[in-house]
Scaffold this motif. Structure first.
Motif, PDB file in Angstrom:
ATOM      1  N   GLY A   1       0.823  -1.210   0.000  1.00  0.00           N
ATOM      2  CA  GLY A   1       0.000   0.000   0.000  1.00  0.00           C
ATOM      3  C   GLY A   1       0.853   1.255   0.000  1.00  0.00           C
ATOM      4  O   GLY A   1       1.797   1.367   0.784  1.00  0.00           O
ATOM      5  N   ASN A   2       0.535   2.192  -0.890  1.00  0.00           N
ATOM      6  CA  ASN A   2       1.182   3.512  -0.980  1.00  0.00           C
ATOM      7  C   ASN A   2       2.661   3.457  -1.365  1.00  0.00           C
ATOM      8  O   ASN A   2       3.348   4.485  -1.297  1.00  0.00           O
ATOM      9  N   ALA A   3       3.152   2.294  -1.763  1.00  0.00           N
ATOM     10  CA  ALA A   3       4.604   2.162  -1.983  1.00  0.00           C
ATOM     11  C   ALA A   3       5.129   3.094  -3.069  1.00  0.00           C
ATOM     12  O   ALA A   3       6.291   3.492  -3.037  1.00  0.00           O
ATOM     13  N   SER A   4       4.271   3.448  -4.036  1.00  0.00           N
ATOM     14  CA  SER A   4       4.762   4.291  -5.135  1.00  0.00           C
ATOM     15  C   SER A   4       4.739   5.780  -4.789  1.00  0.00           C
ATOM     16  O   SER A   4       5.265   6.595  -5.553  1.00  0.00           O
ATOM     17  N   VAL A   5       4.133   6.135  -3.655  1.00  0.00           N
ATOM     18  CA  VAL A   5       4.081   7.557  -3.271  1.00  0.00           C
ATOM     19  C   VAL A   5       4.678   7.792  -1.881  1.00  0.00           C
ATOM     20  O   VAL A   5       4.715   8.927  -1.403  1.00  0.00           O
ATOM     21  N   ALA A   6       5.152   6.731  -1.249  1.00  0.00           N
ATOM     22  CA  ALA A   6       5.560   6.829   0.158  1.00  0.00           C
ATOM     23  C   ALA A   6       6.842   7.640   0.340  1.00  0.00           C
ATOM     24  O   ALA A   6       7.759   7.574  -0.477  1.00  0.00           O
TER      25      ALA A   6
ATOM     26  N   GLY B   1      13.186  -5.346   9.348  1.00  0.00           N
ATOM     27  CA  GLY B   1      12.630  -4.243   8.566  1.00  0.00           C
ATOM     28  C   GLY B   1      13.697  -3.191   8.301  1.00  0.00           C
ATOM     29  O   GLY B   1      14.507  -2.880   9.182  1.00  0.00           O
ATOM     30  N   PHE B   2      13.701  -2.652   7.089  1.00  0.00           N
ATOM     31  CA  PHE B   2      14.660  -1.612   6.706  1.00  0.00           C
ATOM     32  C   PHE B   2      13.877  -0.424   6.164  1.00  0.00           C
ATOM     33  O   PHE B   2      13.014  -0.593   5.293  1.00  0.00           O
ATOM     34  N   VAL B   3      14.183   0.768   6.673  1.00  0.00           N
ATOM     35  CA  VAL B   3      13.479   1.962   6.206  1.00  0.00           C
ATOM     36  C   VAL B   3      14.169   2.474   4.941  1.00  0.00           C
ATOM     37  O   VAL B   3      15.358   2.813   4.965  1.00  0.00           O
ATOM     38  N   VAL B   4      13.403   2.500   3.854  1.00  0.00           N
ATOM     39  CA  VAL B   4      13.934   3.019   2.588  1.00  0.00           C
ATOM     40  C   VAL B   4      13.296   4.382   2.342  1.00  0.00           C
ATOM     41  O   VAL B   4      12.063   4.501   2.304  1.00  0.00           O
ATOM     42  N   GLU B   5      14.142   5.390   2.213  1.00  0.00           N
ATOM     43  CA  GLU B   5      13.612   6.744   2.033  1.00  0.00           C
ATOM     44  C   GLU B   5      13.319   7.020   0.567  1.00  0.00           C
ATOM     45  O   GLU B   5      13.959   6.460  -0.326  1.00  0.00           O
ATOM     46  N   LYS B   6      12.329   7.889   0.356  1.00  0.00           N
ATOM     47  CA  LYS B   6      11.910   8.244  -1.005  1.00  0.00           C
ATOM     48  C   LYS B   6      13.116   8.718  -1.826  1.00  0.00           C
ATOM     49  O   LYS B   6      13.953   9.467  -1.317  1.00  0.00           O
ATOM     50  N   GLY B   7      13.186   8.292  -3.059  1.00  0.00           N
ATOM     51  CA  GLY B   7      14.255   8.752  -3.945  1.00  0.00           C
ATOM     52  C   GLY B   7      15.516   7.917  -3.866  1.00  0.00           C
ATOM     53  O   GLY B   7      16.480   8.184  -4.585  1.00  0.00           O
TER      54      GLY B   7
ATOM     55  N   ARG C   1      10.348  -3.289  -7.098  1.00  0.00           N
ATOM     56  CA  ARG C   1      11.591  -3.990  -7.454  1.00  0.00           C
ATOM     57  C   ARG C   1      12.735  -3.272  -6.740  1.00  0.00           C
ATOM     58  O   ARG C   1      12.859  -2.038  -6.834  1.00  0.00           O
ATOM     59  N   LEU C   2      13.528  -4.036  -6.002  1.00  0.00           N
ATOM     60  CA  LEU C   2      14.660  -3.456  -5.262  1.00  0.00           C
ATOM     61  C   LEU C   2      15.942  -3.957  -5.908  1.00  0.00           C
ATOM     62  O   LEU C   2      16.212  -5.165  -5.921  1.00  0.00           O
ATOM     63  N   THR C   3      16.698  -3.029  -6.478  1.00  0.00           N
ATOM     64  CA  THR C   3      17.936  -3.404  -7.161  1.00  0.00           C
ATOM     65  C   THR C   3      19.103  -2.659  -6.521  1.00  0.00           C
ATOM     66  O   THR C   3      19.239  -1.443  -6.681  1.00  0.00           O
ATOM     67  N   ASP C   4      19.886  -3.384  -5.734  1.00  0.00           N
ATOM     68  CA  ASP C   4      21.054  -2.792  -5.055  1.00  0.00           C
ATOM     69  C   ASP C   4      20.682  -1.500  -4.321  1.00  0.00           C
ATOM     70  O   ASP C   4      21.346  -0.462  -4.467  1.00  0.00           O
ATOM     71  N   VAL C   5      19.612  -1.564  -3.539  1.00  0.00           N
ATOM     72  CA  VAL C   5      19.151  -0.390  -2.777  1.00  0.00           C
ATOM     73  C   VAL C   5      20.011  -0.265  -1.517  1.00  0.00           C
ATOM     74  O   VAL C   5      20.028  -1.164  -0.673  1.00  0.00           O
TER      75      VAL C   5
END
Ligand SMILES: Cc1cc2nc3c(=O)[nH]c(=O)nc-3n(C[C@H](O)[C@H](O)[C@H](O)COP(=O)(O)OP(=O)(O)OC[C@H]3O[C@@H](n4cnc5c(N)ncnc54)[C@H](O)[C@@H]3O)c2cc1C
Length: 264
Positions: free
Chosen positions: A42-47, A64-70, A94-98
């Motif tokens: 939910g909301n992953a594309s605008v979070a 859990g890992f917090v991934v910041e926008k951008g 899709r997470l690529t080398d984040v």
């Protein structure tokens, strides 16, 4: 609202079986590098902040890992062609080398215990959503059957219709009592995991029944998008599944009752 959050556990190949997630976190100095895929978030594309659950490659523990926008490598695409909850966004990720800093790791827990605590709080809220949907469907059906005439009388005057309306009113009342009780227990810190699953499961079941009956009582108009009942009818199907399916809730309730787990 200060920030929009997302909570990503589910993967394309792992929904109910969350312990098997394949998204991986590899430590690299002061960072973790995340790779994998998520679904339905939910909301992953605008979070602004997405909490992504991944397996620590070194320990096999889930965290859990917090991934910041951008953050580069984080690619979230809204899921389209849904029949339900069309006003809200769910996304494939899709997470690529984040790369996320080590301080963005939320937990050192070795299982989904912490996630379980979150779900215990969220499941009663889903039950409240079910109550809202059922109330909307019931009220729409009541209005419609009072308005609609067949055989020279409002259809609400027929005994078979009245039985359905009485069933719906009873279901809505039961849901109201269950949700209130569960929320009070939650506030008091006395709601168990099984109790949270029970209120989610039973309210979703009752709401599904109410929506089905409401759809019926609107006749052909019940399948038209012009009437809210068709929307409720579709939305309750999503609710029946999210935050854990009906089957999974049953297994969690029964695990608490019996002390035996049918899950791994
Ligand atoms: C609208 C919506 C919003 C969502 N939001 C989020 C979100 O924000 N974040 C997130 O991480 N996820 C989210 N989800 C995902 C949701 O939690 C999963 O869809 C749900 O847990 C079920 O997983 P699945 O779809 O992979 O189904 P599966 O797990 O593949 O289940 C398919 C069927 O198999 C049954 N089944 C599976 N295992 C067993 C078993 N052991 N015993 C009996 N039956 C079993 C299920 O009950 C179901 O009937 C969302 C889903 C939807 C539809």
């Amino acid at each position: 609202m200060d920030a929009i959050g997302a909570f990503g556990i589910t993967e394309p190949a792992h929904g109910s079986d969350l312990n098997s997630i394949e998204t991986v976190a590899v430590r690299d100095g002061d960072f973790y590098i995340l790779n994998g895929t998520k679904k339905w978030v939910g909301n992953a594309s605008v979070a602004d902040l997405s909490i992504i659950f991944a397996k620590d490659e070194q320990t096999g523990q889930i965290a859990g890992f917090v991934v910041e926008k951008g953050t580069p490598g984080y690619d979230a695409r809204p899921i389209s062609k849904k029949i339900a909850v069309r006003s809200s966004i769910q996304a494939d990720i899709r997470l690529t080398d984040v790369r996320v800093p080590v301080e963005n790791r939320l937990t050192e827990g070795s299982s989904f215990r912490e996630v379980g605590e979150v779900l215990k709080g969220v499941r009663p809220m889903v039950a409240w959503q079910a109550l809202g949907i059922a109330t909307g469907a019931y009220e729409a059906a009541l209005d419609y059957t009072l308005e609609r005439s067949q055989f020279g009388r409002p259809v609400a005057a027929f005994q078979l219709v009245q039985e359905k309306l009485a069933d719906m009113a009873g279901a809505v009342s039961s849901m109201r009592l269950m949700t209130l009780r569960a929320s009070r227990l939650l506030d008091d810190g006395r709601l168990t995991h099984g109790g949270a699953s029970l209120v989610k499961r039973d309210c979703a079941r009752l709401a599904r029944r109410v929506c089905r009956d409401a759809r019926d009582l609107l006749g052909g108009n019940g399948i038209l998008l012009d009437h809210d009942v068709a929307r409720h009818f579709a939305d309750v199907e999503a609710l029946y599944t999210y935050e854990g399916t009906d089957h999974v809730q049953s297994l969690l309730v029964a695990r608490e009752i019996t002390g035996l787990s049918a899950l791994k």
